[in-house]
Design a protein around this motif. Structure first.
Motif, mmCIF file in Angstrom:
data_model
loop_
_atom_site.group_PDB
_atom_site.id
_atom_site.type_symbol
_atom_site.label_atom_id
_atom_site.label_comp_id
_atom_site.label_asym_id
_atom_site.label_seq_id
_atom_site.Cartn_x
_atom_site.Cartn_y
_atom_site.Cartn_z
ATOM 1 N N MET A 1 97.149 -65.480 -12.840
ATOM 2 C CA MET A 1 97.693 -64.809 -14.022
ATOM 3 C C MET A 1 96.610 -63.987 -14.722
ATOM 4 S SD MET A 1 100.480 -64.439 -15.930
ATOM 5 C CE MET A 1 101.551 -65.876 -15.839
ATOM 6 N N LEU A 2 95.423 -64.567 -14.901
ATOM 7 C CA LEU A 2 94.340 -63.855 -15.574
ATOM 8 C C LEU A 2 93.897 -62.628 -14.786
ATOM 9 C CD1 LEU A 2 92.153 -66.855 -16.776
ATOM 10 C CD2 LEU A 2 93.340 -65.227 -18.234
ATOM 11 N N SER A 3 93.866 -62.726 -13.469
ATOM 12 C CA SER A 3 93.400 -61.605 -12.657
ATOM 13 C C SER A 3 94.362 -60.434 -12.682
ATOM 14 C CB SER A 3 93.180 -62.066 -11.210
ATOM 15 O OG SER A 3 94.407 -62.453 -10.620
ATOM 16 N N ARG A 4 95.598 -60.658 -13.102
ATOM 17 C CA ARG A 4 96.574 -59.568 -13.200
ATOM 18 C C ARG A 4 96.294 -58.672 -14.392
ATOM 19 N NH1 ARG A 4 102.014 -61.314 -14.285
ATOM 20 N NH2 ARG A 4 102.448 -59.096 -14.046
ATOM 21 N N VAL A 5 95.634 -59.203 -15.430
ATOM 22 C CA VAL A 5 95.416 -58.442 -16.662
ATOM 23 C C VAL A 5 94.158 -57.600 -16.487
ATOM 24 C CG1 VAL A 5 95.173 -58.548 -19.163
ATOM 25 C CG2 VAL A 5 96.486 -60.310 -17.959
ATOM 26 N N ASN A 6 94.355 -56.365 -16.076
ATOM 27 C CA ASN A 6 93.238 -55.476 -15.770
ATOM 28 C C ASN A 6 93.147 -54.396 -16.844
ATOM 29 O OD1 ASN A 6 91.164 -54.137 -14.476
ATOM 30 N ND2 ASN A 6 92.512 -53.088 -13.042
ATOM 31 N N HIS A 7 92.613 -54.780 -17.986
ATOM 32 C CA HIS A 7 92.493 -53.851 -19.118
ATOM 33 C C HIS A 7 91.095 -53.966 -19.693
ATOM 34 C CE1 HIS A 7 93.201 -52.021 -23.097
ATOM 35 N NE2 HIS A 7 94.204 -51.407 -22.513
ATOM 36 N N LYS A 8 90.530 -52.849 -20.147
ATOM 37 C CA LYS A 8 89.143 -52.847 -20.613
ATOM 38 C C LYS A 8 88.947 -53.580 -21.925
ATOM 39 C CE LYS A 8 87.771 -48.728 -18.063
ATOM 40 N NZ LYS A 8 87.270 -47.334 -18.117
ATOM 41 N N ASN A 9 90.029 -53.907 -22.628
ATOM 42 C CA ASN A 9 89.917 -54.734 -23.831
ATOM 43 C C ASN A 9 90.312 -56.183 -23.563
ATOM 44 O OD1 ASN A 9 90.713 -51.815 -25.366
ATOM 45 N ND2 ASN A 9 89.085 -53.036 -26.279
ATOM 46 N N PHE A 10 90.419 -56.544 -22.286
ATOM 47 C CA PHE A 10 90.644 -57.943 -21.905
ATOM 48 C C PHE A 10 89.416 -58.403 -21.135
ATOM 49 C CE2 PHE A 10 92.372 -61.591 -19.679
ATOM 50 C CZ PHE A 10 93.250 -62.137 -20.605
ATOM 51 N N VAL A 11 88.938 -59.598 -21.436
ATOM 52 C CA VAL A 11 87.684 -60.068 -20.846
ATOM 53 C C VAL A 11 87.775 -60.033 -19.324
ATOM 54 C CG1 VAL A 11 88.337 -62.525 -20.853
ATOM 55 C CG2 VAL A 11 85.924 -61.872 -20.987
ATOM 56 N N ASN A 12 86.732 -59.524 -18.702
ATOM 57 C CA ASN A 12 86.724 -59.329 -17.255
ATOM 58 C C ASN A 12 86.502 -60.651 -16.532
ATOM 59 O OD1 ASN A 12 86.667 -58.008 -14.785
ATOM 60 N ND2 ASN A 12 84.469 -57.690 -14.876
ATOM 61 N N LEU A 13 87.432 -61.003 -15.661
ATOM 62 C CA LEU A 13 87.304 -62.206 -14.846
ATOM 63 C C LEU A 13 86.420 -61.887 -13.642
ATOM 64 C CD1 LEU A 13 88.137 -65.112 -14.117
ATOM 65 C CD2 LEU A 13 90.148 -64.150 -12.979
ATOM 66 N N ILE A 14 85.221 -62.476 -13.608
ATOM 67 C CA ILE A 14 84.255 -62.165 -12.550
ATOM 68 C C ILE A 14 84.506 -62.994 -11.297
ATOM 69 C CG2 ILE A 14 81.805 -62.260 -11.934
ATOM 70 C CD1 ILE A 14 81.187 -61.606 -14.846
ATOM 71 N N GLY A 15 84.808 -64.264 -11.474
ATOM 72 C CA GLY A 15 85.024 -65.080 -10.286
ATOM 73 C C GLY A 15 85.362 -66.520 -10.603
ATOM 74 N N TYR A 16 85.575 -67.283 -9.532
ATOM 75 C CA TYR A 16 85.945 -68.693 -9.633
ATOM 76 C C TYR A 16 85.085 -69.485 -8.649
ATOM 77 C CZ TYR A 16 88.700 -72.944 -8.979
ATOM 78 O OH TYR A 16 89.098 -74.253 -8.880
ATOM 79 N N TYR A 17 84.577 -70.628 -9.106
ATOM 80 C CA TYR A 17 83.696 -71.459 -8.293
ATOM 81 C C TYR A 17 84.266 -72.870 -8.224
ATOM 82 C CZ TYR A 17 79.626 -74.341 -7.136
ATOM 83 O OH TYR A 17 78.778 -75.252 -6.576
ATOM 84 N N GLU A 18 84.246 -73.442 -7.040
ATOM 85 C CA GLU A 18 84.689 -74.832 -6.900
ATOM 86 C C GLU A 18 83.801 -75.573 -5.914
ATOM 87 O OE1 GLU A 18 88.430 -75.578 -5.025
ATOM 88 O OE2 GLU A 18 88.410 -73.645 -3.986
ATOM 89 N N GLU A 19 83.582 -76.827 -6.200
ATOM 90 C CA GLU A 19 82.787 -77.694 -5.348
ATOM 91 C C GLU A 19 83.384 -79.090 -5.428
ATOM 92 O OE1 GLU A 19 78.118 -79.155 -4.885
ATOM 93 O OE2 GLU A 19 78.637 -77.432 -6.128
ATOM 94 N N ASP A 20 83.519 -79.736 -4.294
ATOM 95 C CA ASP A 20 84.181 -81.047 -4.266
ATOM 96 C C ASP A 20 83.215 -82.204 -4.479
ATOM 97 O OD1 ASP A 20 86.663 -79.925 -3.887
ATOM 98 O OD2 ASP A 20 86.453 -79.873 -1.698
ATOM 99 N N GLU A 21 81.978 -82.077 -4.012
ATOM 100 C CA GLU A 21 80.999 -83.153 -4.177
ATOM 101 C C GLU A 21 79.687 -82.597 -4.698
ATOM 102 O OE1 GLU A 21 80.476 -85.410 -0.641
ATOM 103 O OE2 GLU A 21 82.605 -85.872 -0.421
ATOM 104 N N PRO A 22 79.365 -82.806 -5.977
ATOM 105 C CA PRO A 22 80.221 -83.445 -6.989
ATOM 106 C C PRO A 22 81.363 -82.522 -7.392
ATOM 107 C CG PRO A 22 78.262 -82.569 -8.027
ATOM 108 C CD PRO A 22 78.074 -82.370 -6.548
ATOM 109 N N PHE A 23 82.444 -83.109 -7.884
ATOM 110 C CA PHE A 23 83.626 -82.328 -8.256
ATOM 111 C C PHE A 23 83.273 -81.357 -9.384
ATOM 112 C CE2 PHE A 23 87.447 -81.556 -10.743
ATOM 113 C CZ PHE A 23 88.341 -81.169 -9.753
ATOM 114 N N ASN A 24 83.514 -80.102 -9.156
ATOM 115 C CA ASN A 24 83.136 -79.082 -10.144
ATOM 116 C C ASN A 24 84.077 -77.893 -10.028
ATOM 117 O OD1 ASN A 24 81.722 -77.751 -12.099
ATOM 118 N ND2 ASN A 24 79.729 -77.928 -11.090
#
Length: 230
Positions: free
Chosen positions: A1-24
């Motif tokens: 949902m956040l990545s759909r909002v592509n407007h210069k006055n909406f905070v830019n979503l740079i990326g997503y990070y996940e790690e299972d061990e340790p859970f993060n």
């Protein structure tokens, strides 16, 4: 949902990070160095915003919400719109953020004044009327420094005392828009397209002027960061 909002006055979503061990889990956004709109309106130690800066912020918020409501298909509304979620860039342009990522639960909706209900995440079209109401309350806070509103109290036109000057015609327009946005009946509230049209008739700030100005220094800093990473 956040990545759909592509407007210069909406905070830019740079990326997503996940790690299972340790859970993060981590969501990474662009950095807005000047804190939140709330801090500049209410924290004494922060630099207070003059009239033109507030008009620029209002125009930026309105244009972003118009994009979300009218240009996206399906439309979405920012259902937790408040000054804590408005971040300011290095040149004091606003970037709207939605930092509530818990799963939406309609039984745990947040309550506003005037019995408005908002959820904790970006919401579908059904909540656009509430979004417009929140925008009106945000205008009250930006211009009058008010944190709460009730129908019994009404609008007290005591302008924020930290403002040393203002333009009467722009103030009259903002007051008119506030009255329209906080109508008890959502069907009587204007659309964000109506609001931005009214703003542009009086306030001499274009949508392009409301976005962040990218300076040469910013590009140099970005290049230095990229070199350090590699």
């Amino acid at each position: 949902m956040l990545s759909r909002v592509n407007h210069k006055n909406f905070v830019n979503l740079i990326g997503y990070y996940e790690e299972d061990e340790p859970f993060n889990r981590m969501i990474v956004f662009e950095y807005a160095p000047n804190g939140t709109l709330f801090q500049h309106l209410h924290v004494k130690e922060m630099e207070h915003l003059d009239w033109s800066a507030r008009m620029r912020i209002i125009m930026g918020i309105a244009c972003c919400l118009q994009y979300m409501h009218h240009d996206l298909n399906p439309p979405v509304s920012h259902s937790n719109l408040n000054s804590h979620n408005i971040f300011l860039t290095d040149d004091y342009a606003d970037t709207i953020a939605d930092i509530s990522f818990l799963p939406q639960d309609s039984s745990k909706s947040k309550s506003l004044g005037n019995n408005e209900l908002v959820h904790s995440t970006l919401a579908p079209l059904a909540d656009v009327g509430t979004n417009v109401y929140c925008f009106g309350i945000l205008l009250l806070e930006i211009i009058f420094g008010k944190l709460q509103y009730s129908k019994e109290q009404g609008i007290n036109y005591m302008i924020d005392p930290t403002l040393k000057s203002f333009k009467n015609n722009e103030l009259d327009l903002i007051c008119e828009i506030i009255q329209e946005c906080i109508q008890p009946n959502p069907r009587q509230r204007p659309t964000m397209k109506d609001i931005t049209s009214k703003l542009r008739e009086v306030i001499a700030i274009s949508p392009d002027q409301a976005i962040r100005r990218l300076s040469l220094l910013w590009w140099v800093e970005l290049e230095i960061l990229s070199i350090e990473v590699t």
